[in-house]
Motif scaffolding. Structure first.
Motif, PDB file in Angstrom:
ATOM      1  N   VAL A   5      31.774  47.650  34.861  1.00  0.00           N
ATOM      2  CA  VAL A   5      31.419  46.777  35.985  1.00  0.00           C
ATOM      3  C   VAL A   5      32.173  45.455  35.875  1.00  0.00           C
ATOM      4  N   ASP A   6      32.262  44.908  34.655  1.00  0.00           N
ATOM      5  CA  ASP A   6      33.008  43.667  34.446  1.00  0.00           C
ATOM      6  C   ASP A   6      34.475  43.830  34.847  1.00  0.00           C
ATOM      7  N   ALA A   7      35.074  44.921  34.419  1.00  0.00           N
ATOM      8  CA  ALA A   7      36.478  45.168  34.762  1.00  0.00           C
ATOM      9  C   ALA A   7      36.656  45.290  36.271  1.00  0.00           C
ATOM     10  N   LEU A   8      35.726  45.970  36.924  1.00  0.00           N
ATOM     11  CA  LEU A   8      35.805  46.103  38.384  1.00  0.00           C
ATOM     12  C   LEU A   8      35.658  44.753  39.085  1.00  0.00           C
ATOM     13  N   VAL A   9      34.766  43.902  38.583  1.00  0.00           N
ATOM     14  CA  VAL A   9      34.596  42.561  39.159  1.00  0.00           C
ATOM     15  C   VAL A   9      35.876  41.756  39.001  1.00  0.00           C
ATOM     16  N   ILE A  10      36.470  41.793  37.821  1.00  0.00           N
ATOM     17  CA  ILE A  10      37.705  41.047  37.574  1.00  0.00           C
ATOM     18  C   ILE A  10      38.825  41.547  38.477  1.00  0.00           C
ATOM     19  N   VAL A  11      39.011  42.851  38.549  1.00  0.00           N
ATOM     20  CA  VAL A  11      40.066  43.424  39.394  1.00  0.00           C
ATOM     21  C   VAL A  11      39.823  43.082  40.862  1.00  0.00           C
ATOM     22  N   ALA A  12      38.570  43.150  41.304  1.00  0.00           N
ATOM     23  CA  ALA A  12      38.255  42.839  42.703  1.00  0.00           C
ATOM     24  C   ALA A  12      38.531  41.378  43.023  1.00  0.00           C
ATOM     25  N   VAL A  13      38.132  40.473  42.143  1.00  0.00           N
ATOM     26  CA  VAL A  13      38.352  39.039  42.390  1.00  0.00           C
ATOM     27  C   VAL A  13      39.842  38.721  42.389  1.00  0.00           C
ATOM     28  N   VAL A  14      40.558  39.222  41.394  1.00  0.00           N
ATOM     29  CA  VAL A  14      42.006  38.967  41.334  1.00  0.00           C
ATOM     30  C   VAL A  14      42.701  39.592  42.545  1.00  0.00           C
ATOM     31  N   GLY A  15      42.332  40.813  42.893  1.00  0.00           N
ATOM     32  CA  GLY A  15      42.936  41.471  44.062  1.00  0.00           C
ATOM     33  C   GLY A  15      42.689  40.696  45.345  1.00  0.00           C
ATOM     34  N   LEU A  16      41.475  40.219  45.520  1.00  0.00           N
ATOM     35  CA  LEU A  16      41.153  39.437  46.718  1.00  0.00           C
ATOM     36  C   LEU A  16      41.947  38.136  46.769  1.00  0.00           C
ATOM     37  N   VAL A  17      41.990  37.429  45.652  1.00  0.00           N
ATOM     38  CA  VAL A  17      42.706  36.152  45.610  1.00  0.00           C
ATOM     39  C   VAL A  17      44.202  36.364  45.842  1.00  0.00           C
ATOM     40  N   VAL A  18      44.772  37.348  45.164  1.00  0.00           N
ATOM     41  CA  VAL A  18      46.215  37.589  45.302  1.00  0.00           C
ATOM     42  C   VAL A  18      46.566  38.025  46.723  1.00  0.00           C
ATOM     43  N   SER A  19      45.801  38.943  47.279  1.00  0.00           N
ATOM     44  CA  SER A  19      46.127  39.415  48.631  1.00  0.00           C
ATOM     45  C   SER A  19      45.997  38.306  49.665  1.00  0.00           C
ATOM     46  N   ARG A  20      45.036  37.433  49.479  1.00  0.00           N
ATOM     47  CA  ARG A  20      44.853  36.334  50.437  1.00  0.00           C
ATOM     48  C   ARG A  20      45.934  35.277  50.293  1.00  0.00           C
ATOM     49  N   GLN A  21      46.522  35.166  49.111  1.00  0.00           N
ATOM     50  CA  GLN A  21      47.524  34.124  48.893  1.00  0.00           C
ATOM     51  C   GLN A  21      48.853  34.412  49.567  1.00  0.00           C
ATOM     52  N   PHE A  22      49.172  35.662  49.805  1.00  0.00           N
ATOM     53  CA  PHE A  22      50.512  35.977  50.290  1.00  0.00           C
ATOM     54  C   PHE A  22      50.590  36.270  51.776  1.00  0.00           C
ATOM     55  N   ARG A  23      49.551  35.966  52.489  1.00  0.00           N
ATOM     56  CA  ARG A  23      49.638  36.020  53.945  1.00  0.00           C
ATOM     57  C   ARG A  23      49.143  34.669  54.458  1.00  0.00           C
TER      58      ARG A  23
END
Length: 174
Positions: A5-23
């Motif tokens: 669950v921790d790994a999924l939370v980390i991946v989800a947060v990083v994925g959300l932040v990264v995807s939002r940064q490049f548009r």
């Protein structure tokens, strides 16, 4: 939380932040920028295993390095993000190629620090990663908020005609 669950939370947060940064995304200048990183830090601090039980000093030193690294990466992400204001006062941001390079370098260095733990006899669990991620997001948000104070809207005449001068006047290049 479990490791999965921790790994999924980390991946989800990083994925959300990264995807939002490049548009291009509109920045709500009235919105508070600190609650999400603070909640993430509180979740990390609530979990056991932040410091290794048998190597407090080495564990604390490694955690301090991770937090410092998180703050540096967060500030680097904010400084490499393009920000601009439209004539109507709306403020926008978008990550640049340099932002992608900072993400890549930050992940590589953080992986090296994480792998250094076993060499020192210290096992770093998920709470340390969550806390470092919180430091990254907090530093990024704080630096962007500070940079936003200097953003000025472009002139309406330049916006109307779309000249090359309007492009350089409204976008801050890194």
């Amino acid at each position: 939380m479990s490791g999965v669950v921790d790994a999924l939370v980390i991946v989800a947060v990083v994925g959300l932040v990264v995807s939002r940064q490049f548009r291009p995304s509109r920045i709500n200048t009235e919105k508070r920028w600190w609650p999400a990183p603070v909640v993430l830090a509180l979740v990390a601090l609530k979990q056991p295993g932040l410091l290794a039980a048998d190597h407090h000093t080495a564990s604390a030193a490694l955690l301090a390095v991770e937090l410092l690294l998180g703050a540096v990466v967060g500030a680097g992400l904010a400084w490499t993000t393009r920000i601009w204001a439209e004539a109507d006062g709306t403020v926008w941001s978008r990550g640049s190629k340099a932002t992608a390079a900072v993400w890549g370098a930050g992940i590589a260095v953080r992986a090296a620090v994480f792998l250094l733990g076993p060499v020192l006899g210290v096992r770093h669990d998920t709470p340390a990663l969550l806390l470092a991620l919180a430091a990254t997001l907090l530093a990024r948000s704080a630096t962007l908020a500070w940079r936003l104070r200097t953003v000025r809207p472009m002139a309406p005449s330049a916006a109307m005609y779309g000249t090359d001068a309007s492009w350089s006047a409204r976008k801050e290049f890194v």
